[in-house]
Motif scaffolding. Structure first.
Motif, PDB file in Angstrom:
ATOM      1  N   ARG A 115      49.672  33.413  44.557  1.00  0.00           N
ATOM      2  CA  ARG A 115      48.717  32.396  44.098  1.00  0.00           C
ATOM      3  C   ARG A 115      48.254  31.543  45.278  1.00  0.00           C
TER       4      ARG A 115
ATOM      5  N   ILE B 229      45.623  33.363  47.116  1.00  0.00           N
ATOM      6  CA  ILE B 229      44.361  33.342  46.360  1.00  0.00           C
ATOM      7  C   ILE B 229      43.653  32.007  46.577  1.00  0.00           C
TER       8      ILE B 229
ATOM      9  N   ASN C 108      40.070  31.284  48.496  1.00  0.00           N
ATOM     10  CA  ASN C 108      38.976  30.593  47.801  1.00  0.00           C
ATOM     11  C   ASN C 108      38.538  29.357  48.582  1.00  0.00           C
TER      12      ASN C 108
ATOM     13  N   ILE D 225      45.049  39.034  43.732  1.00  0.00           N
ATOM     14  CA  ILE D 225      44.696  38.660  42.354  1.00  0.00           C
ATOM     15  C   ILE D 225      45.301  39.644  41.368  1.00  0.00           C
TER      16      ILE D 225
ATOM     17  N   TYR E 241      49.029  38.973  41.049  1.00  0.00           N
ATOM     18  CA  TYR E 241      49.282  37.702  40.370  1.00  0.00           C
ATOM     19  C   TYR E 241      48.987  37.805  38.867  1.00  0.00           C
ATOM     20  N   GLU E 242      47.857  38.380  38.519  1.00  0.00           N
ATOM     21  CA  GLU E 242      47.504  38.498  37.099  1.00  0.00           C
ATOM     22  C   GLU E 242      48.451  39.435  36.353  1.00  0.00           C
TER      23      GLU E 242
ATOM     24  N   ILE F   6      40.031  32.394  41.107  1.00  0.00           N
ATOM     25  CA  ILE F   6      39.867  33.839  40.904  1.00  0.00           C
ATOM     26  C   ILE F   6      38.446  34.155  40.477  1.00  0.00           C
ATOM     27  N   GLN F   7      37.917  33.364  39.561  1.00  0.00           N
ATOM     28  CA  GLN F   7      36.533  33.590  39.117  1.00  0.00           C
ATOM     29  C   GLN F   7      35.562  33.443  40.274  1.00  0.00           C
TER      30      GLN F   7
ATOM     31  N   GLU G 234      35.805  36.497  42.681  1.00  0.00           N
ATOM     32  CA  GLU G 234      35.164  37.671  42.079  1.00  0.00           C
ATOM     33  C   GLU G 234      33.648  37.525  42.051  1.00  0.00           C
TER      34      GLU G 234
END
Length: 143
Positions: free
Chosen positions: A73, A76, A80, A102, A105-106, A124-125, A128
């Motif tokens: 995380r 990530i 970002n 990601i 993690y997911e 994450i969004q 992506e």
């Protein structure tokens, strides 16, 4: 004591009967059952200690797995943050690595519902979204 005397006594007959039942093709194994009972009686303390150690080991593994998920995380969120600063060019390989983080993690969050997650949803969004835009424009950094 002769074999006849042993066989004639109830103890000898019992030994022969148990041995025959053990050899016969049925699922009753009296020698195995007796051995297990004796083993549990002799090793009860060791078994209890092993169960305690197993519980502690399971707890350490859980904590280690959570730390590993936390580390993914963090990667990530770091990636970002770099995207939001917009002054660091990223290659397609950078994005593939971030998407790999990601995925891990997911998957961990899905397999461990007790793990406190949803802390990186917007990051994450964004990763992506930016990746999709860069794929459409063929606009990856040269770094």
């Amino acid at each position: 004591m002769s074999i006849q005397e042993i066989l004639a006594s109830s103890g000898g007959a019992l030994v022969i009967l148990i041995t025959l039942v053990q050899i016969a093709p049925i699922k009753v194994n009296p020698w195995s059952a007796i051995g297990k009972m004796i083993g549990k009686a002799l090793n009860g303390d060791v078994i209890a200690k092993l169960n305690e150690v197993q519980g502690r080991l399971d707890e350490h593994i859980r904590i280690d797995d959570e730390r590993n998920a936390d580390a993914h995380r963090v990667q990530i969120l770091r990636f970002n943050r770099e995207l939001l600063q917009d002054n660091i060019p990223h290659t397609q390989e950078d994005f593939i690595e971030a998407l790999s983080e990601i995925d891990f993690y997911e998957r961990y969050c899905k397999e461990h519902p007790e793990y406190e997650n949803n802390r990186a949803v917007l990051a994450i969004q964004n990763i992506e979204r930016v990746y999709s835009e860069m794929l459409e424009r063929h606009n990856f950094g040269n770094a």
